[in-house]
Write an enzyme that holds these catalytic residues in place. Sequence first.
Site, PDB file in Angstrom:
ATOM      1  N   LEU A   1       0.842  -1.196   0.000  1.00 31.55           N
ATOM      2  CA  LEU A   1       0.000   0.000   0.000  1.00 31.55           C
ATOM      3  C   LEU A   1       0.872   1.239   0.000  1.00 31.55           C
ATOM      4  CD1 LEU A   1      -2.726   1.534   0.425  1.00 31.55           C
ATOM      5  CD2 LEU A   1      -2.349   1.265   2.888  1.00 31.55           C
ATOM      6  N   SER A   2       0.585   2.177  -0.886  1.00 31.92           N
ATOM      7  CA  SER A   2       1.251   3.474  -0.924  1.00 31.92           C
ATOM      8  C   SER A   2       2.764   3.294  -1.080  1.00 31.92           C
ATOM      9  CB  SER A   2       0.897   4.256   0.342  1.00 31.92           C
ATOM     10  OG  SER A   2       1.294   5.595   0.234  1.00 31.92           O
ATOM     11  N   ALA A   3       3.560   3.701  -0.086  1.00 25.78           N
ATOM     12  CA  ALA A   3       5.009   3.489  -0.179  1.00 25.78           C
ATOM     13  C   ALA A   3       5.326   2.010  -0.299  1.00 25.78           C
ATOM     14  CB  ALA A   3       5.703   4.086   1.054  1.00 25.78           C
TER      15      ALA A   3
ATOM     16  N   ALA B   1       3.460  -0.107  -1.868  1.00 25.77           N
ATOM     17  CA  ALA B   1       3.151  -0.474  -3.251  1.00 25.77           C
ATOM     18  C   ALA B   1       4.315  -0.120  -4.167  1.00 25.77           C
ATOM     19  CB  ALA B   1       1.886   0.237  -3.716  1.00 25.77           C
TER      20      ALA B   1
ATOM     21  N   HIS C   1      -1.318  -1.198  -4.512  1.00 25.70           N
ATOM     22  CA  HIS C   1      -2.515  -0.496  -4.042  1.00 25.70           C
ATOM     23  C   HIS C   1      -2.117   0.942  -3.737  1.00 25.70           C
ATOM     24  CE1 HIS C   1      -6.172   0.588  -2.089  1.00 25.70           C
ATOM     25  NE2 HIS C   1      -6.593  -0.643  -1.843  1.00 25.70           N
TER      26      HIS C   1
END
Length: 350
Positions: free
Chosen positions: A182-184, A186, A206
């Site tokens: 997720l985010s970083a 991802a 994501h």
Amino acid sequence: MLRRKTLKTLTRLFTSSLAPLMPPKPRRSKSVQVKATKPAKARTVRTPAQAAPTAKAAAKPSAGRWLVGVAVAPVGKRRYRLFLPAGRKPGQRIPVVVMLHGCDQNAARFADSTRMHLLAARAGFAVLYPEQDRLANPNGCWNWYDTRTQRAFAEAALILQAVDQVCTLYGGDRTRVAIAGLSAGAGMAALVAARYPERFQAVAMHSGVPPGMADSTASALRAMAGHGAADALAATPEDMLARWPALLVIQGGRDRVVAPRNGEAAASAWAQAAQALPCATRAVQRGNRHAMHITDYRVRQRTVASLVEIPALGHAWSGGTAAQSYGDPQGPDASRLVWAFAQRQFARRR
């Protein structure tokens, strides 16, 4: 002045000063504090979700167990948490799903938010939650963007070392490994997959930035805002079909941290490298959950990338618990989407 400003940006990256790059600081986890140990002597621990189980969870105490360990490599070390489902027979190899948390999260909080281990308990796969060291990034972000100094590659190597330990010590199947974040997390998942493509069968991003769009803090901020273009993947179409993992992208349309166009850019990078074409976008909605628009990119009837756009989703794990930061319980269940996607890739490779 410029150097001073850049340093200030680094230490406050994804924090409230760059709102909404980071949500308010979450409540302190009540998970049991366990000193990191060598994987061979890993200890069984309880996550916050297990520390106060629901009646339904308490009725299934043998669903699995948690271990803690440390991945060590010449470039450093990182702690991890590992969920192993119950019932694995001696010598049996099981799939592994690697889950990389976002900023201001850790392994325990990300597990509580995504609940991937609950799926694992039923489906019989292991879940590896590597954890970023706060000394490496004060906000707990994976340094996915810091390729200029090679720090991003060093962290990728540590994550791969953790995967190797799970496969060597705990029965993980090297031919069935998926990585998601997720985010970083991802951005780091995509970087790990691009650096070691033959080691993974599926990768899920994501709300992240595709590899090659940043090599420093400043360029990372521009990329998150949707500026710039991803580098072409270092792979031929033949490589993409033979060695590279398929890509799943999940992106919210109301994301104010990572611009939604990054999701399409990631899927397009995989598709262009494989010379895959987009199929017709289909709309899917289950019950009262947010609707999603799914576009598959295929070559010779094979899906090399799948883009899931959720117009009503912000910067949060879709379907994640509201009790943790970066979770939206109204979204479609991203953990189920990731596992279903990984399963299809595992079946195709066998």
